[in-house]
Design a protein around this motif. Structure first.
Motif, PDB file in Angstrom:
ATOM      1  N   VAL A   1       0.859  -1.184   0.000  1.00 16.14           N
ATOM      2  CA  VAL A   1       0.000   0.000   0.000  1.00 16.14           C
ATOM      3  C   VAL A   1       0.891   1.228   0.000  1.00 16.14           C
ATOM      4  O   VAL A   1       1.789   1.345   0.832  1.00 16.14           O
ATOM      5  CB  VAL A   1      -0.919   0.027   1.239  1.00 16.14           C
ATOM      6  N   GLU A   2       0.642   2.142  -0.930  1.00  9.27           N
ATOM      7  CA  GLU A   2       1.378   3.403  -0.963  1.00  9.27           C
ATOM      8  C   GLU A   2       0.386   4.550  -0.986  1.00  9.27           C
ATOM      9  O   GLU A   2      -0.469   4.619  -1.863  1.00  9.27           O
ATOM     10  CB  GLU A   2       2.299   3.483  -2.181  1.00  9.27           C
ATOM     11  N   LEU A   3       0.485   5.427   0.002  1.00  5.04           N
ATOM     12  CA  LEU A   3      -0.449   6.525   0.155  1.00  5.04           C
ATOM     13  C   LEU A   3       0.348   7.807   0.370  1.00  5.04           C
ATOM     14  O   LEU A   3       1.359   7.806   1.067  1.00  5.04           O
ATOM     15  CB  LEU A   3      -1.353   6.245   1.357  1.00  5.04           C
ATOM     16  N   GLU A   4      -0.132   8.883  -0.228  1.00  5.05           N
ATOM     17  CA  GLU A   4       0.549  10.169  -0.111  1.00  5.05           C
ATOM     18  C   GLU A   4      -0.354  11.178   0.585  1.00  5.05           C
ATOM     19  O   GLU A   4      -1.548  11.274   0.284  1.00  5.05           O
ATOM     20  CB  GLU A   4       0.940  10.703  -1.488  1.00  5.05           C
ATOM     21  N   THR A   5       0.213  11.921   1.520  1.00  4.62           N
ATOM     22  CA  THR A   5      -0.530  13.013   2.141  1.00  4.62           C
ATOM     23  C   THR A   5      -0.415  14.248   1.254  1.00  4.62           C
ATOM     24  O   THR A   5       0.677  14.617   0.815  1.00  4.62           O
ATOM     25  CB  THR A   5      -0.007  13.323   3.551  1.00  4.62           C
ATOM     26  N   VAL A   6      -1.563  14.856   0.986  1.00  2.70           N
ATOM     27  CA  VAL A   6      -1.632  15.994   0.068  1.00  2.70           C
ATOM     28  C   VAL A   6      -2.480  17.082   0.711  1.00  2.70           C
ATOM     29  O   VAL A   6      -3.592  16.816   1.183  1.00  2.70           O
ATOM     30  CB  VAL A   6      -2.268  15.583  -1.285  1.00  2.70           C
ATOM     31  N   GLU A   7      -1.972  18.298   0.734  1.00  2.00           N
ATOM     32  CA  GLU A   7      -2.729  19.457   1.213  1.00  2.00           C
ATOM     33  C   GLU A   7      -3.239  20.211  -0.004  1.00  2.00           C
ATOM     34  O   GLU A   7      -2.448  20.656  -0.839  1.00  2.00           O
ATOM     35  CB  GLU A   7      -1.847  20.342   2.078  1.00  2.00           C
ATOM     36  N   ARG A   8      -4.585  20.334  -0.103  1.00  5.13           N
ATOM     37  CA  ARG A   8      -5.131  20.960  -1.305  1.00  5.13           C
ATOM     38  C   ARG A   8      -6.409  21.713  -0.996  1.00  5.13           C
ATOM     39  O   ARG A   8      -7.173  21.345  -0.109  1.00  5.13           O
ATOM     40  CB  ARG A   8      -5.386  19.913  -2.387  1.00  5.13           C
ATOM     41  N   VAL A   9      -6.638  22.790  -1.757  1.00  7.62           N
ATOM     42  CA  VAL A   9      -7.851  23.589  -1.628  1.00  7.62           C
ATOM     43  C   VAL A   9      -8.935  22.975  -2.497  1.00  7.62           C
ATOM     44  O   VAL A   9      -8.737  22.731  -3.691  1.00  7.62           O
ATOM     45  CB  VAL A   9      -7.595  25.052  -2.028  1.00  7.62           C
ATOM     46  N   MET A  10     -10.114  22.703  -1.886  1.00  3.00           N
ATOM     47  CA  MET A  10     -11.266  22.162  -2.608  1.00  3.00           C
ATOM     48  C   MET A  10     -12.524  22.813  -2.067  1.00  3.00           C
ATOM     49  O   MET A  10     -12.513  23.434  -1.011  1.00  3.00           O
ATOM     50  CB  MET A  10     -11.341  20.636  -2.424  1.00  3.00           C
ATOM     51  N   GLU A  11     -13.616  22.652  -2.786  1.00  3.14           N
ATOM     52  CA  GLU A  11     -14.889  23.172  -2.315  1.00  3.14           C
ATOM     53  C   GLU A  11     -15.435  22.299  -1.188  1.00  3.14           C
ATOM     54  O   GLU A  11     -15.515  21.076  -1.322  1.00  3.14           O
ATOM     55  CB  GLU A  11     -15.911  23.242  -3.451  1.00  3.14           C
ATOM     56  N   ILE A  12     -15.826  22.948  -0.101  1.00  2.00           N
ATOM     57  CA  ILE A  12     -16.514  22.257   0.978  1.00  2.00           C
ATOM     58  C   ILE A  12     -18.025  22.421   0.822  1.00  2.00           C
ATOM     59  O   ILE A  12     -18.812  21.627   1.337  1.00  2.00           O
ATOM     60  CB  ILE A  12     -16.033  22.765   2.348  1.00  2.00           C
ATOM     61  N   ALA A  13     -18.421  23.460   0.097  1.00  2.00           N
ATOM     62  CA  ALA A  13     -19.809  23.735  -0.259  1.00  2.00           C
ATOM     63  C   ALA A  13     -19.770  24.627  -1.498  1.00  2.00           C
ATOM     64  O   ALA A  13     -18.727  25.219  -1.803  1.00  2.00           O
ATOM     65  CB  ALA A  13     -20.543  24.427   0.893  1.00  2.00           C
ATOM     66  N   PRO A  14     -20.868  24.723  -2.236  1.00  2.00           N
ATOM     67  CA  PRO A  14     -20.852  25.590  -3.423  1.00  2.00           C
ATOM     68  C   PRO A  14     -20.413  27.013  -3.089  1.00  2.00           C
ATOM     69  O   PRO A  14     -20.986  27.679  -2.225  1.00  2.00           O
ATOM     70  CB  PRO A  14     -22.319  25.551  -3.893  1.00  2.00           C
ATOM     71  N   GLY A  15     -19.353  27.455  -3.754  1.00  2.00           N
ATOM     72  CA  GLY A  15     -18.835  28.797  -3.526  1.00  2.00           C
ATOM     73  C   GLY A  15     -17.983  28.957  -2.287  1.00  2.00           C
ATOM     74  O   GLY A  15     -17.524  30.058  -1.999  1.00  2.00           O
ATOM     75  N   VAL A  16     -17.766  27.858  -1.563  1.00  2.00           N
ATOM     76  CA  VAL A  16     -16.984  27.904  -0.323  1.00  2.00           C
ATOM     77  C   VAL A  16     -15.778  26.978  -0.475  1.00  2.00           C
ATOM     78  O   VAL A  16     -15.936  25.780  -0.717  1.00  2.00           O
ATOM     79  CB  VAL A  16     -17.810  27.474   0.896  1.00  2.00           C
ATOM     80  N   GLU A  17     -14.583  27.521  -0.328  1.00  2.00           N
ATOM     81  CA  GLU A  17     -13.365  26.723  -0.441  1.00  2.00           C
ATOM     82  C   GLU A  17     -12.720  26.538   0.929  1.00  2.00           C
ATOM     83  O   GLU A  17     -12.912  27.340   1.844  1.00  2.00           O
ATOM     84  CB  GLU A  17     -12.382  27.386  -1.406  1.00  2.00           C
ATOM     85  N   TYR A  18     -11.938  25.467   1.003  1.00  3.64           N
ATOM     86  CA  TYR A  18     -11.281  25.129   2.272  1.00  3.64           C
ATOM     87  C   TYR A  18      -9.994  24.381   1.940  1.00  3.64           C
ATOM     88  O   TYR A  18      -9.966  23.585   0.992  1.00  3.64           O
ATOM     89  CB  TYR A  18     -12.205  24.253   3.125  1.00  3.64           C
ATOM     90  N   GLU A  19      -8.923  24.644   2.705  1.00  2.00           N
ATOM     91  CA  GLU A  19      -7.697  23.882   2.491  1.00  2.00           C
ATOM     92  C   GLU A  19      -7.765  22.578   3.303  1.00  2.00           C
ATOM     93  O   GLU A  19      -7.571  22.574   4.508  1.00  2.00           O
ATOM     94  CB  GLU A  19      -6.450  24.665   2.887  1.00  2.00           C
ATOM     95  N   PHE A  20      -8.058  21.494   2.593  1.00  2.00           N
ATOM     96  CA  PHE A  20      -8.113  20.189   3.229  1.00  2.00           C
ATOM     97  C   PHE A  20      -6.716  19.590   3.301  1.00  2.00           C
ATOM     98  O   PHE A  20      -5.885  19.792   2.411  1.00  2.00           O
ATOM     99  CB  PHE A  20      -9.003  19.238   2.413  1.00  2.00           C
ATOM    100  N   TRP A  21      -6.485  18.820   4.348  1.00  2.00           N
ATOM    101  CA  TRP A  21      -5.305  17.959   4.438  1.00  2.00           C
ATOM    102  C   TRP A  21      -5.816  16.544   4.213  1.00  2.00           C
ATOM    103  O   TRP A  21      -6.761  16.101   4.876  1.00  2.00           O
ATOM    104  CB  TRP A  21      -4.636  18.093   5.793  1.00  2.00           C
ATOM    105  N   THR A  22      -5.228  15.824   3.277  1.00  2.00           N
ATOM    106  CA  THR A  22      -5.847  14.591   2.805  1.00  2.00           C
ATOM    107  C   THR A  22      -4.857  13.432   2.729  1.00  2.00           C
ATOM    108  O   THR A  22      -3.641  13.619   2.681  1.00  2.00           O
ATOM    109  CB  THR A  22      -6.437  14.777   1.392  1.00  2.00           C
ATOM    110  N   PHE A  23      -5.418  12.236   2.702  1.00  2.00           N
ATOM    111  CA  PHE A  23      -4.691  11.053   2.271  1.00  2.00           C
ATOM    112  C   PHE A  23      -5.113  10.760   0.829  1.00  2.00           C
ATOM    113  O   PHE A  23      -6.274  10.435   0.567  1.00  2.00           O
ATOM    114  CB  PHE A  23      -5.024   9.850   3.157  1.00  2.00           C
ATOM    115  N   GLY A  24      -4.193  10.949  -0.110  1.00  2.00           N
ATOM    116  CA  GLY A  24      -4.477  10.624  -1.506  1.00  2.00           C
ATOM    117  C   GLY A  24      -5.261  11.666  -2.258  1.00  2.00           C
ATOM    118  O   GLY A  24      -5.721  11.404  -3.374  1.00  2.00           O
ATOM    119  N   GLY A  25      -5.472  12.845  -1.681  1.00  2.00           N
ATOM    120  CA  GLY A  25      -6.137  13.915  -2.409  1.00  2.00           C
ATOM    121  C   GLY A  25      -7.644  13.949  -2.266  1.00  2.00           C
ATOM    122  O   GLY A  25      -8.300  14.775  -2.910  1.00  2.00           O
ATOM    123  N   SER A  26      -8.220  13.068  -1.454  1.00  4.63           N
ATOM    124  CA  SER A  26      -9.675  13.047  -1.283  1.00  4.63           C
ATOM    125  C   SER A  26     -10.023  12.970   0.195  1.00  4.63           C
ATOM    126  O   SER A  26      -9.214  12.563   1.022  1.00  4.63           O
ATOM    127  CB  SER A  26     -10.294  11.853  -2.019  1.00  4.63           C
TER     128      SER A  26
END
Length: 355
Positions: free
Chosen positions: A75-100
Protein backbone atom coordinates in the motif's frame (compact mmCIF):
# COMPACT_ATOMS: atom_id res chain seq x y z
CA UNK A 1 -6.73 -23.46 7.09
CA UNK A 2 -3.54 -21.53 6.46
CA UNK A 3 -0.29 -23.29 5.80
CA UNK A 4 2.03 -22.44 8.66
CA UNK A 5 5.72 -21.88 8.84
CA UNK A 6 8.31 -21.37 11.55
CA UNK A 7 10.37 -18.28 10.99
CA UNK A 8 12.62 -16.07 13.03
CA UNK A 9 12.24 -12.32 12.64
CA UNK A 10 14.65 -10.01 14.35
CA UNK A 11 13.65 -6.63 15.67
CA UNK A 12 16.26 -4.99 13.46
CA UNK A 13 14.65 -6.51 10.37
CA UNK A 14 11.41 -4.73 11.26
CA UNK A 15 13.14 -1.47 12.13
CA UNK A 16 12.12 -1.74 15.78
CA UNK A 17 15.50 -1.14 17.37
CA UNK A 18 16.03 -3.31 20.42
CA UNK A 19 12.40 -4.45 20.65
CA UNK A 20 11.51 -7.99 19.57
CA UNK A 21 7.88 -9.06 19.27
CA UNK A 22 5.98 -12.06 17.99
CA UNK A 23 2.50 -13.13 17.02
CA UNK A 24 1.18 -16.19 18.81
CA UNK A 25 -1.26 -18.79 17.46
CA UNK A 26 -4.25 -16.58 18.24
CA UNK A 27 -2.75 -13.28 17.08
CA UNK A 28 -1.75 -12.21 20.57
CA UNK A 29 1.46 -10.23 20.86
CA UNK A 30 4.26 -12.02 22.68
CA UNK A 31 7.23 -10.14 24.10
CA UNK A 32 10.67 -11.64 24.56
CA UNK A 33 12.02 -11.65 28.09
CA UNK A 34 15.34 -10.53 26.68
CA UNK A 35 14.61 -7.65 24.28
CA UNK A 36 17.88 -8.34 22.49
CA UNK A 37 16.85 -11.84 21.42
CA UNK A 38 15.08 -12.82 18.24
CA UNK A 39 11.63 -14.29 18.83
CA UNK A 40 10.49 -17.44 17.01
CA UNK A 41 7.18 -17.00 15.22
CA UNK A 42 4.99 -20.10 15.16
CA UNK A 43 1.62 -20.64 13.50
CA UNK A 44 2.13 -17.60 11.28
CA UNK A 45 0.27 -17.98 7.96
CA UNK A 46 2.61 -18.30 5.02
CA UNK A 47 2.13 -15.60 2.40
CA UNK A 48 2.08 -16.38 -1.29
CA UNK A 49 2.90 -13.75 -3.87
CA UNK A 50 2.74 -9.97 -3.86
CA UNK A 51 0.00 -7.59 -4.91
CA UNK A 52 -0.51 -3.83 -4.92
CA UNK A 53 -3.62 -2.51 -3.19
CA UNK A 54 -6.16 -0.85 -5.46
CA UNK A 55 -6.88 2.67 -4.20
CA UNK A 56 -10.05 4.25 -5.62
CA UNK A 57 -11.68 7.63 -4.91
CA UNK A 58 -14.75 7.47 -2.64
CA UNK A 59 -17.51 6.36 -2.78
CA UNK A 60 -15.89 3.64 -4.91
CA UNK A 61 -14.68 0.47 -3.20
CA UNK A 62 -11.95 -1.93 -4.39
CA UNK A 63 -13.39 -5.27 -5.57
CA UNK A 64 -13.84 -8.16 -3.14
CA UNK A 65 -10.81 -10.35 -2.53
CA UNK A 66 -11.19 -13.69 -4.34
CA UNK A 67 -8.08 -15.49 -3.10
CA UNK A 68 -8.16 -18.06 -0.29
CA UNK A 69 -4.65 -17.47 1.03
CA UNK A 70 -2.73 -14.54 2.56
CA UNK A 71 -0.33 -12.53 0.46
CA UNK A 72 1.99 -9.56 0.76
CA UNK A 73 -0.04 -6.44 -0.01
CA UNK A 74 1.80 -3.24 -0.83
CA UNK A 75 0.00 0.00 0.00
CA UNK A 76 1.38 3.40 -0.96
CA UNK A 77 -0.45 6.53 0.16
CA UNK A 78 0.55 10.17 -0.11
CA UNK A 79 -0.53 13.01 2.14
CA UNK A 80 -1.63 15.99 0.07
CA UNK A 81 -2.73 19.46 1.21
CA UNK A 82 -5.13 20.96 -1.31
CA UNK A 83 -7.85 23.59 -1.63
CA UNK A 84 -11.27 22.16 -2.61
CA UNK A 85 -14.89 23.17 -2.31
CA UNK A 86 -16.51 22.26 0.98
CA UNK A 87 -19.81 23.74 -0.26
CA UNK A 88 -20.85 25.59 -3.42
CA UNK A 89 -18.84 28.80 -3.53
CA UNK A 90 -16.98 27.90 -0.32
CA UNK A 91 -13.36 26.72 -0.44
CA UNK A 92 -11.28 25.13 2.27
CA UNK A 93 -7.70 23.88 2.49
CA UNK A 94 -8.11 20.19 3.23
CA UNK A 95 -5.31 17.96 4.44
CA UNK A 96 -5.85 14.59 2.80
CA UNK A 97 -4.69 11.05 2.27
CA UNK A 98 -4.48 10.62 -1.51
CA UNK A 99 -6.14 13.92 -2.41
CA UNK A 100 -9.68 13.05 -1.28
CA UNK A 101 -11.80 13.26 1.87
CA UNK A 102 -12.03 10.58 3.07
CA UNK A 103 -8.85 8.89 1.87
CA UNK A 104 -9.32 5.75 -0.24
CA UNK A 105 -10.69 2.59 1.32
CA UNK A 106 -7.87 0.07 1.73
CA UNK A 107 -8.95 -3.56 1.30
CA UNK A 108 -6.89 -6.50 2.56
CA UNK A 109 -7.58 -10.03 3.77
CA UNK A 110 -7.23 -11.54 7.25
CA UNK A 111 -3.70 -12.95 7.48
CA UNK A 112 -2.21 -10.64 4.85
CA UNK A 113 1.19 -9.09 5.46
CA UNK A 114 0.82 -5.41 4.64
CA UNK A 115 3.79 -3.32 3.54
CA UNK A 116 2.60 0.24 4.07
CA UNK A 117 4.43 3.25 2.62
CA UNK A 118 3.37 6.77 3.55
CA UNK A 119 4.72 9.69 1.55
CA UNK A 120 4.31 13.38 2.22
CA UNK A 121 4.00 15.57 -0.89
CA UNK A 122 6.98 17.84 -1.41
CA UNK A 123 4.78 20.96 -1.42
CA UNK A 124 3.06 20.15 1.88
CA UNK A 125 3.47 22.68 4.64
CA UNK A 126 3.50 20.27 7.57
CA UNK A 127 4.64 16.82 8.69
CA UNK A 128 2.02 14.04 8.77
CA UNK A 129 1.74 10.38 9.75
CA UNK A 130 -0.90 7.63 9.84
CA UNK A 131 -2.49 5.65 12.67
CA UNK A 132 -4.37 2.62 11.31
CA UNK A 133 -6.78 1.13 13.84
CA UNK A 134 -6.29 -2.26 12.12
CA UNK A 135 -2.68 -2.39 13.31
CA UNK A 136 -1.58 -4.27 16.41
CA UNK A 137 1.52 -2.26 17.29
CA UNK A 138 2.67 1.03 18.84
CA UNK A 139 0.61 4.03 17.75
CA UNK A 140 -1.03 1.98 14.98
CA UNK A 141 2.00 2.72 12.81
CA UNK A 142 2.01 6.41 13.67
CA UNK A 143 5.50 6.47 15.15
CA UNK A 144 6.88 4.56 12.15
CA UNK A 145 5.37 6.89 9.55
CA UNK A 146 6.10 10.44 10.69
CA UNK A 147 7.09 12.12 7.42
CA UNK A 148 8.15 15.67 6.66
CA UNK A 149 7.37 17.21 3.26
CA UNK A 150 9.10 15.27 0.48
CA UNK A 151 9.81 12.25 2.69
CA UNK A 152 8.46 8.69 2.71
CA UNK A 153 8.59 5.86 5.26
CA UNK A 154 7.57 2.20 5.21
CA UNK A 155 6.50 -0.26 7.90
CA UNK A 156 5.00 -3.75 7.83
CA UNK A 157 2.12 -5.23 9.82
CA UNK A 158 0.09 -8.41 9.84
CA UNK A 159 -3.69 -7.95 9.42
CA UNK A 160 -4.87 -10.39 12.08
CA UNK A 161 -8.28 -9.00 13.12
CA UNK A 162 -11.09 -9.01 10.55
CA UNK A 163 -13.28 -5.92 10.54
CA UNK A 164 -13.67 -2.37 9.26
CA UNK A 165 -11.26 0.14 10.81
CA UNK A 166 -10.56 3.86 10.70
CA UNK A 167 -7.19 5.31 9.82
CA UNK A 168 -6.26 8.92 10.52
CA UNK A 169 -3.36 11.30 10.93
CA UNK A 170 -2.00 11.34 14.47
CA UNK A 171 0.42 14.25 14.21
CA UNK A 172 0.08 16.92 16.89
CA UNK A 173 -2.23 18.70 17.23
CA UNK A 174 -4.21 15.57 16.34
CA UNK A 175 -7.70 17.17 16.38
CA UNK A 176 -6.60 19.73 13.78
CA UNK A 177 -5.21 17.15 11.35
CA UNK A 178 -8.37 15.04 11.63
CA UNK A 179 -10.68 18.06 11.40
CA UNK A 180 -8.98 19.05 8.15
CA UNK A 181 -9.97 15.73 6.57
CA UNK A 182 -7.15 13.30 7.32
CA UNK A 183 -9.03 10.02 7.77
CA UNK A 184 -10.27 6.97 5.88
CA UNK A 185 -11.14 3.27 6.28
CA UNK A 186 -9.25 0.00 6.01
CA UNK A 187 -11.22 -3.22 5.57
CA UNK A 188 -9.71 -6.50 6.73
CA UNK A 189 -11.91 -9.10 5.06
CA UNK A 190 -12.41 -12.31 7.04
CA UNK A 191 -10.51 -15.30 5.68
CA UNK A 192 -13.76 -16.82 4.40
CA UNK A 193 -14.68 -13.56 2.66
CA UNK A 194 -17.85 -11.47 2.79
CA UNK A 195 -21.05 -12.73 1.23
CA UNK A 196 -21.55 -11.41 -2.33
CA UNK A 197 -23.71 -8.33 -2.86
CA UNK A 198 -24.60 -6.38 -5.99
CA UNK A 199 -23.10 -3.06 -4.93
CA UNK A 200 -20.63 -1.74 -2.38
CA UNK A 201 -20.13 1.93 -1.54
CA UNK A 202 -17.93 3.91 0.85
CA UNK A 203 -19.37 6.69 3.01
CA UNK A 204 -17.56 8.55 5.77
CA UNK A 205 -18.82 11.34 8.00
CA UNK A 206 -16.75 14.19 9.40
CA UNK A 207 -17.28 17.48 11.20
CA UNK A 208 -15.64 20.69 9.97
CA UNK A 209 -14.96 23.97 11.77
CA UNK A 210 -14.70 26.92 9.39
CA UNK A 211 -14.08 30.46 10.61
CA UNK A 212 -16.98 31.68 8.49
CA UNK A 213 -20.59 30.69 9.05
CA UNK A 214 -22.12 27.77 7.17
CA UNK A 215 -22.32 28.73 3.51
CA UNK A 216 -20.24 31.90 3.84
CA UNK A 217 -18.43 32.17 0.48
CA UNK A 218 -14.71 32.40 -0.20
CA UNK A 219 -11.67 30.58 1.14
CA UNK A 220 -12.28 29.53 4.73
CA UNK A 221 -9.73 28.73 7.43
CA UNK A 222 -10.19 26.51 10.45
CA UNK A 223 -11.57 28.00 13.67
CA UNK A 224 -9.70 26.53 16.62
CA UNK A 225 -12.28 27.95 19.05
CA UNK A 226 -15.13 26.12 17.28
CA UNK A 227 -13.05 22.93 17.03
CA UNK A 228 -12.22 22.83 20.73
CA UNK A 229 -15.79 23.85 21.68
CA UNK A 230 -17.08 21.04 19.39
CA UNK A 231 -19.35 23.39 17.43
CA UNK A 232 -18.93 22.56 13.74
CA UNK A 233 -20.27 24.64 10.86
CA UNK A 234 -20.45 21.54 8.65
CA UNK A 235 -21.21 17.87 9.27
CA UNK A 236 -20.63 16.10 5.97
CA UNK A 237 -20.52 12.81 4.15
CA UNK A 238 -17.37 12.42 2.03
CA UNK A 239 -16.03 15.88 2.71
CA UNK A 240 -18.39 18.25 0.90
CA UNK A 241 -21.97 19.43 0.68
CA UNK A 242 -23.44 17.51 -2.25
CA UNK A 243 -20.66 14.91 -2.42
CA UNK A 244 -23.32 12.17 -2.50
CA UNK A 245 -26.41 13.97 -3.86
CA UNK A 246 -27.66 15.06 -7.28
CA UNK A 247 -25.34 13.88 -10.04
CA UNK A 248 -23.10 12.39 -7.33
CA UNK A 249 -25.82 10.15 -5.87
CA UNK A 250 -25.09 6.42 -5.73
CA UNK A 251 -27.23 4.45 -8.21
CA UNK A 252 -28.50 0.87 -8.21
CA UNK A 253 -31.34 -1.18 -9.64
CA UNK A 254 -34.48 -2.02 -7.69
CA UNK A 255 -34.06 -5.30 -5.80
CA UNK A 256 -30.26 -5.17 -5.88
CA UNK A 257 -28.38 -5.69 -2.64
CA UNK A 258 -26.22 -2.91 -1.20
CA UNK A 259 -23.38 -2.93 1.29
CA UNK A 260 -22.22 0.39 2.74
CA UNK A 261 -18.87 0.72 4.45
CA UNK A 262 -19.58 3.61 6.82
CA UNK A 263 -17.01 5.44 8.92
CA UNK A 264 -16.89 8.48 11.16
CA UNK A 265 -13.69 10.49 11.17
CA UNK A 266 -15.00 12.93 13.75
CA UNK A 267 -12.99 14.42 15.31
CA UNK A 268 -15.78 15.16 17.79
CA UNK A 269 -19.31 14.07 16.89
CA UNK A 270 -21.02 10.67 17.07
CA UNK A 271 -23.07 9.75 14.00
CA UNK A 272 -26.63 8.36 14.16
CA UNK A 273 -26.51 6.80 10.70
CA UNK A 274 -29.86 6.17 9.00
CA UNK A 275 -31.18 5.59 5.47
CA UNK A 276 -34.66 7.09 5.11
CA UNK A 277 -37.10 4.53 3.68
CA UNK A 278 -34.94 1.46 4.37
CA UNK A 279 -34.29 -0.92 7.23
CA UNK A 280 -30.82 -2.41 7.52
CA UNK A 281 -31.09 -6.17 7.04
CA UNK A 282 -27.64 -6.59 8.53
CA UNK A 283 -25.47 -4.34 10.66
CA UNK A 284 -21.94 -5.33 11.63
CA UNK A 285 -21.87 -3.40 14.87
CA UNK A 286 -18.92 -1.01 15.19
CA UNK A 287 -17.33 -2.61 12.12
CA UNK A 288 -16.63 -5.88 13.94
CA UNK A 289 -17.95 -9.40 13.53
CA UNK A 290 -21.04 -9.09 15.75
CA UNK A 291 -24.12 -9.16 13.49
CA UNK A 292 -27.41 -7.40 14.19
CA UNK A 293 -30.56 -7.58 12.05
CA UNK A 294 -33.50 -5.31 11.18
CA UNK A 295 -31.93 -2.09 12.44
CA UNK A 296 -33.35 1.38 11.77
CA UNK A 297 -30.45 3.58 12.91
CA UNK A 298 -26.96 2.64 14.03
CA UNK A 299 -24.47 4.63 16.06
CA UNK A 300 -21.02 5.21 14.61
CA UNK A 301 -18.59 6.69 17.16
CA UNK A 302 -15.92 9.20 16.25
CA UNK A 303 -12.99 7.08 15.12
CA UNK A 304 -15.30 4.14 14.45
CA UNK A 305 -17.07 2.36 11.63
CA UNK A 306 -19.93 0.05 10.71
CA UNK A 307 -21.04 -2.11 7.79
CA UNK A 308 -24.71 -2.03 6.80
CA UNK A 309 -26.51 -4.15 4.19
CA UNK A 310 -29.98 -3.70 2.70
CA UNK A 311 -31.97 -4.25 -0.51
CA UNK A 312 -34.31 -1.48 -1.80
CA UNK A 313 -37.37 -3.14 -3.31
CA UNK A 314 -39.17 0.06 -4.34
CA UNK A 315 -37.85 2.61 -6.86
CA UNK A 316 -36.95 6.08 -5.67
CA UNK A 317 -34.43 8.15 -3.76
CA UNK A 318 -33.22 6.90 -0.40
CA UNK A 319 -31.60 9.59 1.72
CA UNK A 320 -28.55 8.93 3.89
CA UNK A 321 -28.61 11.09 7.00
CA UNK A 322 -27.19 11.61 10.43
CA UNK A 323 -30.43 11.30 12.40
CA UNK A 324 -29.25 13.96 14.81
CA UNK A 325 -31.50 15.66 12.33
CA UNK A 326 -30.43 19.27 12.72
CA UNK A 327 -27.18 18.23 11.07
CA UNK A 328 -29.09 17.40 7.87
CA UNK A 329 -30.87 20.72 7.47
CA UNK A 330 -28.25 23.08 8.90
CA UNK A 331 -24.90 21.30 8.64
CA UNK A 332 -25.01 19.33 5.36
CA UNK A 333 -25.15 15.68 6.53
CA UNK A 334 -27.03 14.33 3.53
CA UNK A 335 -26.40 11.73 0.84
CA UNK A 336 -28.59 9.84 -1.60
CA UNK A 337 -28.91 6.39 -3.10
CA UNK A 338 -31.23 6.11 -6.13
CA UNK A 339 -32.93 2.78 -6.92
CA UNK A 340 -34.11 2.64 -10.52
CA UNK A 341 -36.74 0.25 -11.85
CA UNK A 342 -40.41 -0.61 -11.96
CA UNK A 343 -42.96 -0.07 -9.17
CA UNK A 344 -43.70 -2.58 -6.44
CA UNK A 345 -47.29 -1.79 -5.37
CA UNK A 346 -47.52 -4.88 -3.16
CA UNK A 347 -44.82 -3.40 -0.94
CA UNK A 348 -45.45 0.33 -1.34
CA UNK A 349 -48.12 2.35 -3.15
CA UNK A 350 -49.13 5.98 -2.86
CA UNK A 351 -52.61 7.21 -3.63
CA UNK A 352 -54.01 10.71 -4.00
CA UNK A 353 -57.36 11.70 -2.55
CA UNK A 354 -58.82 14.67 -4.40
CA UNK A 355 -61.66 16.97 -3.36
Amino acid sequence: MYATMKVTITAAALGLGALAIGIGPFGAAERAEDPGEAVPFSAVPAVRGVETAALLPPPQVPPPIDRDYPTLVKVELETVERVMEIAPGVEYEFWTFGGSVPGPLIRVREGDLVEFTLKNAHDSGLPHNIDLHAVNGPHGGGSATMVVPGEGKTFTFRAVNPGLYVYHCATAPVPVHIANGMYGLILVEPAEGLKPVDHEFYVMQGDFYTAGRHGEPGLQTISFDKLYDEKPEYVLFNGAVGALTGDNAMRIGVGESVRLFVGNGGPNLISSFHVIGEIFDNVYAEGGTALNNNVQTTLVPAGGATIVEFRPEVPGEYLLVDHSINRVFNKGALGALVAEGGPNPELFAASHLGH
